[in-house]
Design a protein around this motif. Sequence first.
Motif, mmCIF file in Angstrom:
data_model
loop_
_atom_site.group_PDB
_atom_site.id
_atom_site.type_symbol
_atom_site.label_atom_id
_atom_site.label_comp_id
_atom_site.label_asym_id
_atom_site.label_seq_id
_atom_site.Cartn_x
_atom_site.Cartn_y
_atom_site.Cartn_z
ATOM 1 N N GLN A 47 6.356 15.782 -8.603
ATOM 2 C CA GLN A 47 5.757 14.498 -8.241
ATOM 3 C C GLN A 47 6.143 14.159 -6.804
ATOM 4 O O GLN A 47 7.324 13.883 -6.518
ATOM 5 C CB GLN A 47 6.277 13.414 -9.201
ATOM 6 N N CYS A 48 5.163 14.179 -5.947
ATOM 7 C CA CYS A 48 5.405 13.846 -4.548
ATOM 8 C C CYS A 48 5.858 12.390 -4.437
ATOM 9 O O CYS A 48 5.290 11.508 -5.091
ATOM 10 C CB CYS A 48 4.104 14.047 -3.774
ATOM 11 N N PRO A 49 6.885 12.101 -3.616
ATOM 12 C CA PRO A 49 7.350 10.713 -3.514
ATOM 13 C C PRO A 49 6.345 9.810 -2.791
ATOM 14 O O PRO A 49 6.478 8.597 -2.856
ATOM 15 C CB PRO A 49 8.644 10.839 -2.707
ATOM 16 N N HIS A 50 5.341 10.387 -2.130
ATOM 17 C CA HIS A 50 4.374 9.578 -1.407
ATOM 18 C C HIS A 50 3.416 8.865 -2.368
ATOM 19 O O HIS A 50 3.679 7.741 -2.746
ATOM 20 C CB HIS A 50 3.622 10.444 -0.364
ATOM 21 N N ARG A 51 2.400 9.557 -2.860
ATOM 22 C CA ARG A 51 1.473 8.900 -3.799
ATOM 23 C C ARG A 51 1.528 9.578 -5.171
ATOM 24 O O ARG A 51 0.558 9.545 -5.930
ATOM 25 C CB ARG A 51 0.039 8.875 -3.262
ATOM 26 N N LEU A 52 2.656 10.194 -5.474
ATOM 27 C CA LEU A 52 2.967 10.711 -6.810
ATOM 28 C C LEU A 52 2.028 11.832 -7.269
ATOM 29 O O LEU A 52 1.816 12.048 -8.460
ATOM 30 C CB LEU A 52 3.010 9.568 -7.825
ATOM 31 N N TYR A 53 1.505 12.554 -6.295
ATOM 32 C CA TYR A 53 0.635 13.685 -6.598
ATOM 33 C C TYR A 53 1.477 14.849 -7.128
ATOM 34 O O TYR A 53 2.627 15.011 -6.736
ATOM 35 C CB TYR A 53 -0.093 14.110 -5.319
ATOM 36 N N PRO A 54 0.925 15.676 -8.046
ATOM 37 C CA PRO A 54 1.692 16.830 -8.537
ATOM 38 C C PRO A 54 1.928 17.857 -7.426
ATOM 39 O O PRO A 54 0.969 18.416 -6.897
ATOM 40 C CB PRO A 54 0.810 17.403 -9.646
ATOM 41 N N ARG A 66 4.113 22.429 0.410
ATOM 42 C CA ARG A 66 3.297 21.392 1.035
ATOM 43 C C ARG A 66 2.456 20.690 -0.028
ATOM 44 O O ARG A 66 1.736 21.346 -0.783
ATOM 45 C CB ARG A 66 2.368 21.993 2.089
ATOM 46 N N CYS A 67 2.547 19.365 -0.080
ATOM 47 C CA CYS A 67 1.760 18.572 -1.028
ATOM 48 C C CYS A 67 0.276 18.711 -0.707
ATOM 49 O O CYS A 67 -0.123 18.674 0.465
ATOM 50 C CB CYS A 67 2.182 17.101 -0.966
ATOM 51 N N GLY A 68 -0.539 18.838 -1.743
ATOM 52 C CA GLY A 68 -1.966 19.070 -1.546
ATOM 53 C C GLY A 68 -2.761 17.833 -1.184
ATOM 54 O O GLY A 68 -3.951 17.943 -0.882
ATOM 55 N N TYR A 69 -2.111 16.649 -1.208
ATOM 56 C CA TYR A 69 -2.898 15.434 -0.948
ATOM 57 C C TYR A 69 -2.854 15.046 0.531
ATOM 58 O O TYR A 69 -3.890 15.028 1.206
ATOM 59 C CB TYR A 69 -2.408 14.299 -1.837
ATOM 60 N N HIS A 70 -1.645 14.752 1.066
ATOM 61 C CA HIS A 70 -1.568 14.353 2.478
ATOM 62 C C HIS A 70 -0.647 15.262 3.282
ATOM 63 O O HIS A 70 -0.261 14.942 4.401
ATOM 64 C CB HIS A 70 -1.112 12.903 2.626
ATOM 65 N N GLY A 71 -0.236 16.389 2.659
ATOM 66 C CA GLY A 71 0.389 17.443 3.442
ATOM 67 C C GLY A 71 1.880 17.356 3.706
ATOM 68 O O GLY A 71 2.410 18.161 4.490
ATOM 69 N N LEU A 72 2.619 16.451 3.095
ATOM 70 C CA LEU A 72 4.065 16.437 3.296
ATOM 71 C C LEU A 72 4.663 17.758 2.813
ATOM 72 O O LEU A 72 4.195 18.340 1.831
ATOM 73 C CB LEU A 72 4.717 15.262 2.530
ATOM 74 N N VAL A 73 5.710 18.224 3.519
ATOM 75 C CA VAL A 73 6.351 19.497 3.162
ATOM 76 C C VAL A 73 7.782 19.232 2.708
ATOM 77 O O VAL A 73 8.529 18.488 3.376
ATOM 78 C CB VAL A 73 6.364 20.467 4.359
#
Lengths: 356, 356, 356
Positions: A47-54, A66-73
Amino acid sequence: MFPRNSWYVAAMSHELVDGGVLARTVCNLPLALFRKSDGTLGVVIDQCPHRLYPLSKGTVVDDGLRCGYHGLVFGTDGICREIPSQTEIPARACVRSFPVREAHGLVWIWPGDAALAQSAPLPAFDTGPGYQAGLDFTCLEPSATWGVAGPHHIAINANYMLAVDNLLDLTHTAFVHAATFDNAGVLDSERTIKALGDRQLVDFFGFKNSMSAPLRTGYMLDDAVPLFDNYLETYWYAPGIMILVHGAVAQGGDRETDGAIVLNTNIITPATETSCHYFWAQSVYRNRGEGKVRDLWDVMTRAAFAEDEETLRNQQANLEAFGSASLDDDVALVLKADKAIVLARRIVSRLTKLEA
Amino acid sequence: MFPRNSWYVAAMSHELVDGGVLARTVCNLPLALFRKSDGTLGVVIDQCPHRLYPLSKGTVVDDGLRCGYHGLVFGTDGICREIPSQTEIPARACVRSFPVREAHGLVWIWPGDAALAQSAPLPAFDTGPGYQAGLDFTCLEPSATWGVAGPHHIAINANYMLAVDNLLDLTHTAFVHAATFDNAGVLDSERTIKALGDRQLVDFFGFKNSMSAPLRTGYMLDDAVPLFDNYLETYWYAPGIMILVHGAVAQGGDRETDGAIVLNTNIITPATETSCHYFWAQSVYRNRGEGKVRDLWDVMTRAAFAEDEETLRNQQANLEAFGSASLDDDVALVLKADKAIVLARRIVSRLTKLEA
Amino acid sequence: MFPRNSWYVAAMSHELVDGGVLARTVCNLPLALFRKSDGTLGVVIDQCPHRLYPLSKGTVVDDGLRCGYHGLVFGTDGICREIPSQTEIPARACVRSFPVREAHGLVWIWPGDAALAQSAPLPAFDTGPGYQAGLDFTCLEPSATWGVAGPHHIAINANYMLAVDNLLDLTHTAFVHAATFDNAGVLDSERTIKALGDRQLVDFFGFKNSMSAPLRTGYMLDDAVPLFDNYLETYWYAPGIMILVHGAVAQGGDRETDGAIVLNTNIITPATETSCHYFWAQSVYRNRGEGKVRDLWDVMTRAAFAEDEETLRNQQANLEAFGSASLDDDVALVLKADKAIVLARRIVSRLTKLEA
Ligand code: FES
Ligand code: FES
Ligand code: FES
């Protein structure tokens, strides 16, 4: 409820190629497992801490996942390395990571208190001479000593302790596996159950001189042999690891050199309260029969474990049909054959309560 | 939780032919929408007051909607017109009906307090000269001025505010839409966000002089053109309406006459707490390229919105995997790119609380 | 909520061949039904007392039902006969069994207090002369007097009382069965409803001289016959048993000898709160038309009951969409045609409360 301060197998090494990502739930924790191109493994909450994307939907880059939504690594330590839309990285830009180790072709993770993981060795049984040397899981590595089939993974829709029960009471083989092992001998075997330390059991089965046709074939025991020495020893390590050692040799023969000896490794990892992962392999000592014994047991056990999977699924569904999620440790009717189950469940309950 | 005293798009006009009935859930209200043969629309709770049968399974007759179970007929006002098995019609033989209006090819309904609907105008943005005249939704009507593709409908299994978030932070296009728009330029654009009145935001994106190949093609901008003027302005109207105005023209050219200008209308209507309706269309000013620009954007956006649908579904499923139904407005990690999301969610929360 | 101290049909005899096992839920009780090779029936809770495995996954042996997991055997009385892995049988090795009777090709069970079952006769309506003699369910047995189609079983995803309501208000046939029975005559029939004892109702329908084409065909009533005598009497026995007696004869003819007389038996058994079993059959007096009337009504009713199944499923789904599991007995809008429903639900509520 599971003991969390334990090493659990979350995956098989071959499931995580370089640059690979895997979603897997362990002890109710949805996790993202990934392997960087340098071979390093990372295990983080999915769960990404940004918008909780898997995070398991993301991609592996040099620095991490790298998160698939807004690209945080995020690195394998869970700390954010990059935010594509801004330069500063806030302190809270991190995700919980888990201790992870890789050994014998398996990926082990520690879902509990990370501070306790460092000093905790991976589970292993005491080894002995000859075929017993494989009990430290080296039997999972193909070699001159071991012919190996597996490991394999089965997803089972049942509480993990139901799968452990199943292995701790092998009298079910006479009924559930009538079509595969046909092993009624287990019903009137003499069993000796011993506790080793505070989280292990060993169960020795003494058989009368009888054996089913499928087992004979599996051990390459000639039909004409009237008398033989066959044995079954099961090693359990709390909460969900079991190695079944079994084999047979014609009477007067030598176990080490003449008989077929099989180590069947079973590793059960809780997924949710009502599902678990089942990793298993067959290891044949000295690869008896040049792969023939290994392949016979791989095929026969695969069929038998499909029977177990159906049995466990039926059992879990029936528990839910009657309104409970899991089988209480103190079910009303306890039989003599349940002795190992009772001991094991007592140990697991103690481990779980210690963490509460 | 949704603001209910608002006009929401429940359907597209072409979904309701004369004599047609449609089941649709809006703001957690299961509704039956129907159109009488004279073209009049009716919107009622999808539950017959007799034995609670779904009215959406009924048929349209001259007087209204006939229940499929025992044949009661309800007018567009929800009042019973006929009971086949008796002559008197009791006062309680009625069903809640909802204010409904039809404009620009869309069916708008008011799920809240009906008394407030009459004086409430349909949502529309302020218009200006030239292409800005389309911001009142007239851009949805094919004409000499507008080449239109759509409207289309997508059912999305995600809370409607996740879909709104998605449009309010376009930095995701660099990752989610890497294969379609490939628009990394949005990451380092200069954004100016302004609130208009108490339920609108406008977000101006200033780009550096760079553009991806798909966007160039979409705007019919020759590859040889080294310098250009491209722009993106997004207009949001609480809670779920957005028009994205974007376009490009070679440097020194005139936006109105030489450039391609696209209005992308997005209307998001809550269905349940975990699902929403997404209506969208592409309108191309002066139908640049005689339909070519319109068709390019229709195809490209259709592919991109399939990516959004998957993203939003993954995000919603992940929220549920971690035990919550929706994303809190005060999620822990807020980035600079989330500024419009934060402002918009504050407005929607205020509107919702006003009704509590 | 159901009255449990009642005989309910759980299965049709032909569903349980010798040595057969059947899983069936009745009144929220998951049951295993089995037939020993001597024809005896057993009905037990579908949960082995050992490790709670579903007994319905087991096999029938001479002594009873053998659990498929570790082989315990239970007799029709629920008492354990054999434990393969040990010799003593503990007292608690038993499973709850249920009174069961077999009559007229149906398996009746008593899900309530077993002590009350012995003195409780199976449900039956009072019989009379001629075709009325079949009202004790002997009409279900093919004979010189009765041509029988069925019994059949339909699984319906709706609370059982919704299915009972459906039969108690036949005005729905004008709408739900417009394509099959086309029986608008029921809308303006004169109905006389009488209570018999404390758990029976009889409903006489008086028709005007009109009949739909499908009914005419079903009764073998020549199109040229201008005047006729047709009738419909429905017999209800709480909570879920109904026989519909209907027929027609040309005016001046004799019901017994010239007309077609059909007994349509309907037996509705609660499964869960949101599902039920529907057993039905068609019995034609004197097998009029040498099987032709029987077959016509079997085919027509099969089609009509598919319409009912869809209607009841829609109704149940709509109740759940609006947040309730079942239809309250005091729904807001009660019509004149609901009179039998109101009386029947009052009786069932009383029976249920008596047991609380
Ligand atoms: S949700 Fe992961 S980067 Fe935004
Ligand atoms: S349920 Fe609608 S008319 Fe009866
Ligand atoms: S669960 Fe039935 S015999 Fe063990």
